[in-house]
Enzyme design. Sequence first.
Site, PDB file in Angstrom:
ATOM      1  N   GLU A 184      -4.490   7.837   7.824  1.00  0.00           N
ATOM      2  CA  GLU A 184      -3.024   7.716   7.816  1.00  0.00           C
ATOM      3  C   GLU A 184      -2.422   8.403   9.039  1.00  0.00           C
ATOM      4  OE1 GLU A 184      -1.437   5.853   5.561  1.00  0.00           O
ATOM      5  OE2 GLU A 184       0.638   6.369   6.025  1.00  0.00           O
TER       6      GLU A 184
ATOM      7  N   ASP B 218       0.855  -1.197   0.000  1.00  0.00           N
ATOM      8  CA  ASP B 218       0.000   0.000   0.000  1.00  0.00           C
ATOM      9  C   ASP B 218       0.888   1.242   0.000  1.00  0.00           C
ATOM     10  OD1 ASP B 218      -2.499   1.442   0.118  1.00  0.00           O
ATOM     11  OD2 ASP B 218      -2.052   1.897   2.201  1.00  0.00           O
ATOM     12  N   SER B 219       0.252   2.388  -0.287  1.00  0.00           N
ATOM     13  CA  SER B 219       0.980   3.654  -0.221  1.00  0.00           C
ATOM     14  C   SER B 219       1.319   4.023   1.222  1.00  0.00           C
ATOM     15  CB  SER B 219       0.104   4.768  -0.806  1.00  0.00           C
ATOM     16  OG  SER B 219      -1.105   4.834  -0.068  1.00  0.00           O
TER      17      SER B 219
ATOM     18  N   CYS C 289     -11.220   2.162  -0.764  1.00  0.00           N
ATOM     19  CA  CYS C 289      -9.849   2.580  -0.426  1.00  0.00           C
ATOM     20  C   CYS C 289      -9.501   1.808   0.837  1.00  0.00           C
ATOM     21  CB  CYS C 289      -9.790   4.079  -0.160  1.00  0.00           C
ATOM     22  SG  CYS C 289      -8.211   4.591   0.576  1.00  0.00           S
ATOM     23  N   THR C 290      -8.326   1.206   0.865  1.00  0.00           N
ATOM     24  CA  THR C 290      -8.002   0.321   1.993  1.00  0.00           C
ATOM     25  C   THR C 290      -7.776   1.088   3.297  1.00  0.00           C
ATOM     26  OG1 THR C 290      -5.694   0.307   1.242  1.00  0.00           O
ATOM     27  CG2 THR C 290      -7.092  -1.544   0.568  1.00  0.00           C
ATOM     28  N   HIS C 291      -7.677   2.399   3.223  1.00  0.00           N
ATOM     29  CA  HIS C 291      -7.589   3.180   4.465  1.00  0.00           C
ATOM     30  C   HIS C 291      -8.941   3.222   5.202  1.00  0.00           C
ATOM     31  CE1 HIS C 291      -3.711   4.564   2.994  1.00  0.00           C
ATOM     32  NE2 HIS C 291      -3.499   5.133   4.167  1.00  0.00           N
TER      33      HIS C 291
ATOM     34  N   CYS D 236      -4.102  -1.803  -2.264  1.00  0.00           N
ATOM     35  CA  CYS D 236      -4.293  -0.378  -2.522  1.00  0.00           C
ATOM     36  C   CYS D 236      -5.154  -0.302  -3.783  1.00  0.00           C
ATOM     37  CB  CYS D 236      -2.932   0.269  -2.754  1.00  0.00           C
ATOM     38  SG  CYS D 236      -3.014   1.986  -3.282  1.00  0.00           S
ATOM     39  N   ASN D 237      -6.326   0.277  -3.638  1.00  0.00           N
ATOM     40  CA  ASN D 237      -7.223   0.367  -4.799  1.00  0.00           C
ATOM     41  C   ASN D 237      -6.621   1.242  -5.887  1.00  0.00           C
ATOM     42  OD1 ASN D 237     -10.196  -0.713  -3.920  1.00  0.00           O
ATOM     43  ND2 ASN D 237      -9.026   0.023  -2.184  1.00  0.00           N
ATOM     44  N   THR D 238      -5.934   2.313  -5.470  1.00  0.00           N
ATOM     45  CA  THR D 238      -5.372   3.261  -6.435  1.00  0.00           C
ATOM     46  C   THR D 238      -4.282   2.582  -7.266  1.00  0.00           C
ATOM     47  OG1 THR D 238      -5.796   4.951  -4.770  1.00  0.00           O
ATOM     48  CG2 THR D 238      -4.434   5.594  -6.646  1.00  0.00           C
TER      49      THR D 238
ATOM     50  N   TYR E 121      -1.211   8.381  -2.699  1.00  0.00           N
ATOM     51  CA  TYR E 121      -1.249   8.031  -4.114  1.00  0.00           C
ATOM     52  C   TYR E 121      -2.483   8.648  -4.792  1.00  0.00           C
ATOM     53  CZ  TYR E 121       2.457   4.434  -4.394  1.00  0.00           C
ATOM     54  OH  TYR E 121       3.646   3.762  -4.449  1.00  0.00           O
ATOM     55  N   GLY E 122      -3.539   8.822  -4.004  1.00  0.00           N
ATOM     56  CA  GLY E 122      -4.837   9.208  -4.578  1.00  0.00           C
ATOM     57  C   GLY E 122      -4.849  10.536  -5.295  1.00  0.00           C
TER      58      GLY E 122
HETATM   59  N1  DGL Z   1      -5.014   2.975   0.450  1.00  0.00           N
HETATM   60  C1  DGL Z   1      -4.961   3.353  -0.897  1.00  0.00           C
HETATM   61  C2  DGL Z   1      -6.159   2.932  -1.715  1.00  0.00           C
HETATM   62  O1  DGL Z   1      -6.755   1.940  -1.425  1.00  0.00           O
HETATM   63  C3  DGL Z   1      -4.382   4.685  -1.294  1.00  0.00           C
HETATM   64  C4  DGL Z   1      -4.585   5.900  -0.466  1.00  0.00           C
HETATM   65  C5  DGL Z   1      -3.702   7.029  -0.988  1.00  0.00           C
HETATM   66  O2  DGL Z   1      -2.478   6.882  -0.934  1.00  0.00           O
HETATM   67  O3  DGL Z   1      -4.264   8.035  -1.462  1.00  0.00           O
HETATM   68  O4  DGL Z   1      -6.477   3.522  -2.710  1.00  0.00           O
END
Ligand code: DGL
Length: 270
Positions: free
Chosen positions: A152, A10-11, A184-186, A73-75, A42-43
């Site tokens: 985060e 993940d990011s 988003c995994t966050h 990480c979805n992104t 990353y988003g």
């Molecule tokens: N956790 C990540 C996701 O699922 C990225 C969040 C990010 O870095 O913006 O997209």
Amino acid sequence: MTNRPIAVFDSGAGGLTVLRRAWALYPGEHFIYGADSNHFPYGSRSLSEVRTLFLRFLEFFIAQDVKAVIIACNTATAAALEMAQEICPVPVIGVVYPGAERAVKTTVNGRIGVLSTYATYKSGIYRRAIGQYGQKAQVVQWPCPVLVTMAELGHTETQQAREAVRECLNMIFPHEVDTVVLGCTHFPHMERIFYEEVGERATIIDPGYETARHLPQVLGPLSSGPGGSIQFFTTGNEKDFNRISSSLWPDAIIEAKSITWTPEGLKSRL
Ligand code: DGL
């Protein structure tokens, strides 16, 4: 094969929500968690930038002789899944497709809400993935970058977080969605707030959980332990990563190694 680790990427700390699920199901496996904290978030980046950043990590994981890579990480899944699957000698699994499949199986009225980062939203990957599993489903998307930043920083239980979650949900509920994908995994770090705010209005889907459950379909039987392990790596400051990650996942012992980009690839500074 069995002793080789599974990489989880993940990011930042978002992928811990996926690793936590995988670890609960397969505690006999060895995992390597890689966080590109130095380039978080990353988003707000372009998909091509995210792809370049992720592919560096892919090289690092391959050098660790992993048996599979989970893009938690979805992104990064939106940016690089297809390319990674083409070039990687071991299976690469992204979180989006198992989540989309579950959402299609869950919805009754065919209206699925997807909350994600801005890059995931713009990529249209959820629309494509949901379309692949259920042609008729209608997808209502909304980007929620503020939730990513809060998670985060470890601000997952605050009143501010609750209000931010409520605001995001208010953007999709007028469209009568009966299923909400935490794209988003966050976001699952805030799952308590999500469950309370969504209530009876919809079913929440966590693509990370679906991905963890889906692993044996790709990799065959996985060990339910004991004897597994987890190693953590971050491109950011390891002390910051350990502090935040430990607050998000108090049951885990998180002692990350810092890695840095060199002309020969990502290397541990230790
Ligand atoms: N956790 C990540 C996701 O699922 C990225 C969040 C990010 O870095 O913006 O997209």
